[in-house]
Design a protein around this motif. Structure first.
Motif, mmCIF file in Angstrom:
data_model
loop_
_atom_site.group_PDB
_atom_site.id
_atom_site.type_symbol
_atom_site.label_atom_id
_atom_site.label_comp_id
_atom_site.label_asym_id
_atom_site.label_seq_id
_atom_site.Cartn_x
_atom_site.Cartn_y
_atom_site.Cartn_z
ATOM 1 N N GLU A 192 71.025 -14.761 -32.420
ATOM 2 C CA GLU A 192 71.512 -14.168 -31.172
ATOM 3 C C GLU A 192 71.132 -12.694 -31.089
ATOM 4 O O GLU A 192 70.776 -12.184 -30.027
ATOM 5 C CB GLU A 192 73.036 -14.323 -31.068
ATOM 6 N N ALA A 193 71.215 -11.998 -32.221
ATOM 7 C CA ALA A 193 70.844 -10.584 -32.238
ATOM 8 C C ALA A 193 69.365 -10.414 -31.887
ATOM 9 O O ALA A 193 68.993 -9.518 -31.113
ATOM 10 C CB ALA A 193 71.127 -9.982 -33.613
ATOM 11 N N LEU A 194 68.515 -11.274 -32.440
ATOM 12 C CA LEU A 194 67.083 -11.196 -32.141
ATOM 13 C C LEU A 194 66.809 -11.538 -30.682
ATOM 14 O O LEU A 194 65.927 -10.944 -30.047
ATOM 15 C CB LEU A 194 66.303 -12.134 -33.063
ATOM 16 N N MET A 195 67.542 -12.498 -30.144
ATOM 17 C CA MET A 195 67.374 -12.848 -28.729
ATOM 18 C C MET A 195 67.756 -11.675 -27.834
ATOM 19 O O MET A 195 67.138 -11.439 -26.795
ATOM 20 C CB MET A 195 68.225 -14.079 -28.381
ATOM 21 N N ARG A 196 68.758 -10.923 -28.263
ATOM 22 C CA ARG A 196 69.157 -9.749 -27.500
ATOM 23 C C ARG A 196 68.053 -8.682 -27.537
ATOM 24 O O ARG A 196 67.801 -7.992 -26.545
ATOM 25 C CB ARG A 196 70.466 -9.194 -28.060
ATOM 26 N N VAL A 197 67.398 -8.581 -28.689
ATOM 27 C CA VAL A 197 66.277 -7.647 -28.800
ATOM 28 C C VAL A 197 65.144 -8.090 -27.872
ATOM 29 O O VAL A 197 64.525 -7.275 -27.181
ATOM 30 C CB VAL A 197 65.759 -7.557 -30.257
ATOM 31 N N LEU A 198 64.868 -9.402 -27.821
ATOM 32 C CA LEU A 198 63.821 -9.918 -26.931
ATOM 33 C C LEU A 198 64.128 -9.596 -25.477
ATOM 34 O O LEU A 198 63.229 -9.369 -24.672
ATOM 35 C CB LEU A 198 63.673 -11.433 -27.102
ATOM 36 N N GLN A 199 65.401 -9.571 -25.157
ATOM 37 C CA GLN A 199 65.804 -9.324 -23.768
ATOM 38 C C GLN A 199 65.786 -7.841 -23.408
ATOM 39 O O GLN A 199 65.331 -7.463 -22.327
ATOM 40 C CB GLN A 199 67.211 -9.880 -23.539
ATOM 41 N N ARG A 200 66.247 -6.977 -24.333
ATOM 42 C CA ARG A 200 66.473 -5.580 -23.982
ATOM 43 C C ARG A 200 65.632 -4.579 -24.759
ATOM 44 O O ARG A 200 65.624 -3.397 -24.431
ATOM 45 C CB ARG A 200 67.956 -5.236 -24.199
ATOM 46 N N ALA A 209 60.716 -8.954 -33.366
ATOM 47 C CA ALA A 209 61.747 -9.990 -33.231
ATOM 48 C C ALA A 209 61.104 -11.373 -33.081
ATOM 49 O O ALA A 209 61.559 -12.350 -33.676
ATOM 50 C CB ALA A 209 62.652 -9.686 -32.037
ATOM 51 N N ALA A 210 60.045 -11.463 -32.284
ATOM 52 C CA ALA A 210 59.346 -12.747 -32.093
ATOM 53 C C ALA A 210 58.736 -13.237 -33.402
ATOM 54 O O ALA A 210 58.813 -14.427 -33.743
ATOM 55 C CB ALA A 210 58.249 -12.586 -31.031
ATOM 56 N N LEU A 211 58.149 -12.330 -34.163
ATOM 57 C CA LEU A 211 57.537 -12.707 -35.438
ATOM 58 C C LEU A 211 58.592 -13.170 -36.437
ATOM 59 O O LEU A 211 58.372 -14.126 -37.194
ATOM 60 C CB LEU A 211 56.750 -11.519 -36.009
ATOM 61 N N LEU A 212 59.753 -12.522 -36.429
ATOM 62 C CA LEU A 212 60.831 -12.941 -37.320
ATOM 63 C C LEU A 212 61.385 -14.310 -36.919
ATOM 64 O O LEU A 212 61.651 -15.162 -37.767
ATOM 65 C CB LEU A 212 61.963 -11.901 -37.289
ATOM 66 N N LEU A 213 61.557 -14.509 -35.616
ATOM 67 C CA LEU A 213 62.049 -15.810 -35.137
ATOM 68 C C LEU A 213 61.106 -16.939 -35.535
ATOM 69 O O LEU A 213 61.546 -18.016 -35.947
ATOM 70 C CB LEU A 213 62.211 -15.787 -33.614
ATOM 71 N N SER A 252 55.044 -16.588 -30.303
ATOM 72 C CA SER A 252 55.842 -17.288 -29.288
ATOM 73 C C SER A 252 55.304 -18.692 -29.024
ATOM 74 O O SER A 252 56.077 -19.637 -28.854
ATOM 75 C CB SER A 252 55.868 -16.482 -27.982
ATOM 76 N N LEU A 253 53.985 -18.823 -28.991
ATOM 77 C CA LEU A 253 53.393 -20.159 -28.823
ATOM 78 C C LEU A 253 53.731 -21.058 -30.007
ATOM 79 O O LEU A 253 54.040 -22.241 -29.835
ATOM 80 C CB LEU A 253 51.872 -20.039 -28.670
ATOM 81 N N GLN A 254 53.677 -20.493 -31.210
ATOM 82 C CA GLN A 254 54.014 -21.278 -32.401
ATOM 83 C C GLN A 254 55.482 -21.679 -32.389
ATOM 84 O O GLN A 254 55.834 -22.781 -32.821
ATOM 85 C CB GLN A 254 53.667 -20.474 -33.660
ATOM 86 N N ILE A 255 56.343 -20.787 -31.890
ATOM 87 C CA ILE A 255 57.763 -21.129 -31.745
ATOM 88 C C ILE A 255 57.922 -22.297 -30.774
ATOM 89 O O ILE A 255 58.673 -23.252 -31.026
ATOM 90 C CB ILE A 255 58.568 -19.904 -31.242
ATOM 91 N N MET A 256 57.209 -22.230 -29.652
ATOM 92 C CA MET A 256 57.301 -23.304 -28.654
ATOM 93 C C MET A 256 56.837 -24.642 -29.229
ATOM 94 O O MET A 256 57.461 -25.680 -28.985
ATOM 95 C CB MET A 256 56.462 -22.932 -27.423
ATOM 96 N N VAL A 257 55.747 -24.618 -29.985
ATOM 97 C CA VAL A 257 55.258 -25.853 -30.616
ATOM 98 C C VAL A 257 56.330 -26.417 -31.541
ATOM 99 O O VAL A 257 56.583 -27.628 -31.564
ATOM 100 C CB VAL A 257 53.951 -25.586 -31.398
ATOM 101 N N GLU A 258 56.953 -25.526 -32.320
ATOM 102 C CA GLU A 258 57.998 -25.946 -33.266
ATOM 103 C C GLU A 258 59.206 -26.532 -32.543
ATOM 104 O O GLU A 258 59.729 -27.581 -32.910
ATOM 105 C CB GLU A 258 58.421 -24.733 -34.106
#
Length: 407
Positions: A192-200, A209-213, A252-258
């Motif tokens: 959730e903290a990383l998602m908040r970073v992606l947003q703001r 944040a994307a690389l960590l996710l 982000s693409l790799q996250i989507m594939v996963e």
């Protein structure tokens, strides 16, 4: 530079370069510290690595004994040969230990010392793989995660960005990543903290944040991934839409594939606006790997009715998929044909069939039958051509020389 004969025992057995910090391992062989540490720690999830010379097992907590005598000999030889272009080798700094890191972390818990602490941790992490593993074992990951989760000023270059950078640099082990996923601060898990970073966050923070996710989701429990919300997908899609960096877009693409292995997640991704963003990027990209990954995700999303509807809603959806067939790679061709097959079988209304004809899909499918494509891809192309043969076979839109391949 004048050619100089370097004594063979000055050279590291791995890199064959002059050793800057010679250390002896338990097998009795001397290596350059950086080279042997890279070798020992390269297998993140393995407890041991073989000695490159003797093949004797070396554990990740192997003592590396500094070979001071050899180091002094090398330094003296470099000094003697300085006039021939040999650069001097400075005395290496002693490796950091756990006690030093714990002291730094404790100091960093006070807000006024936090930035200085983070800069020191960053410097330590950048020095060597051994330091990065030492930081992880000393609890630096949890400390850094708490800063990201508690940071109230996301959007400025401050401690949260520094903490995210260090977390990314640490190349956290699988066990550490799993621990990070379930870690909580102020009642909030780290995702959730990383998602908040992606947003703001600013572009750099969002990229880290994307690389960590990406790293976290690769080792995550499937149940956890299936329970992600649409809002999470929105933030991942926004990283793609904003094209903040090549690394972040790829992650982000790799996250989507996963994530899109599961039907429920495909629907969430579609609701987050993924299809139109993927098509827009596909229209612009000329890079082979990017095109392949975009088509992989589009193929996944076209596995649900909502995804197919969104692709049809975009004026260039079918056309851009058709365009990539036979122009990028075999992988792109296979995925492109799979997408068109989904459209043809499950959304093949008269309007769709006519559009496929007009944008050149039929010609491409006929060419697929003639080219060196996989058997499965040719079968899908043949199925589509047969399925809609009444509309397509006698059309003036299909070149005469291609009609000979019509099944």
């Amino acid at each position: 530079m004048e050619e100089v004969d370097v004594p063979s025992y000055f050279l590291c057995p791995i890199s064959l370069e002059i050793m800057r910090d010679p250390v002896t391992v338990s097998s009795g062989i001397t290596y350059d510290r950086e080279s042997i540490e890279r070798c020992i720690f390269s297998g993140k999830n393995k407890n041991t690595s073989p000695c490159p010379v003797t093949k004797q097992p070396l554990s990740s907590d192997t003592d590396l004994t500094p070979n001071h005598t050899l180091r002094r000999l090398i330094q003296a030889w470099c000094t003697l040969n300085a006039s021939k272009g040999i650069e001097p080798i400075p005395t290496p700094k002693p490796p950091v230990d756990k006690a030093q890191i714990l002291k730094l972390i404790n100091e960093g818990k006070a807000l006024q010392h936090q930035m200085r602490c983070l800069q020191s941790l960053r410097s330590i992490a950048n020095e060597s793989e051994r330091n990065r593993r030492c930081l992880e074992s000393a609890g630096a990951v949890e400390f850094l995660a708490s800063i990201v989760a508690n940071e109230s000023s996301i959007g400025t270059r401050s401690s949260d960005e520094e903490a995210l950078y260090i977390l990314y640099c640490l190349q956290i082990s699988e066990a550490g990543l799993k621990k990070l996923i379930i870690s909580r601060s102020n009642g909030e898990d780290f995702t959730e903290a990383l998602m908040r970073v992606l947003q703001r966050g600013d572009y750099q923070s969002r990229a880290y944040a994307a690389l960590l996710l990406k790293s976290m989701f690769e080792v995550c429990d499937p149940i956890y991934l299936m329970n992600l919300r649409v809002e999470h997908f929105v933030q991942i899609v926004n990283v793609l839409r904003d094209q903040i960096s090549q690394q972040a877009s790829k992650a982000s693409l790799q996250i989507m594939v996963e994530l899109c292995q599961w039907r429920r997640n495909r629907i969430k991704a579609v609701e987050a606006g993924a299809v139109s963003v993927l098509i827009e990027i596909l229209l612009e990209t000329t890079e082979k790997r990017d095109s392949e990954m975009l088509l992989v995700v589009l193929d996944q999303l076209c596995g649900v009715a909502e995804g197919r509807a969104e692709l049809l809603r975009h004026g260039a959806g079918i056309a851009v998929v058709s365009k990539k067939i036979l122009r990028v790679s075999n992988v792109a061709t296979d995925r492109g044909v799979r997408i068109l097959s989904s459209m043809s079988r499950f959304s093949g209304t008269s309007c769709v069939v006519l559009e496929m004809l007009q944008v050149g899909v039929v010609s491409k499918l006929c060419l697929v039958l003639q080219m060196d494509c996989s058997l499965k891809t040719k079968e899908k192309a043949k199925e589509m051509l047969k399925l809609h043969s009444r509309v397509w076979k006698n059309s003036s839109c299909v070149p005469v020389h291609v009609l000979s391949s019509y099944p």
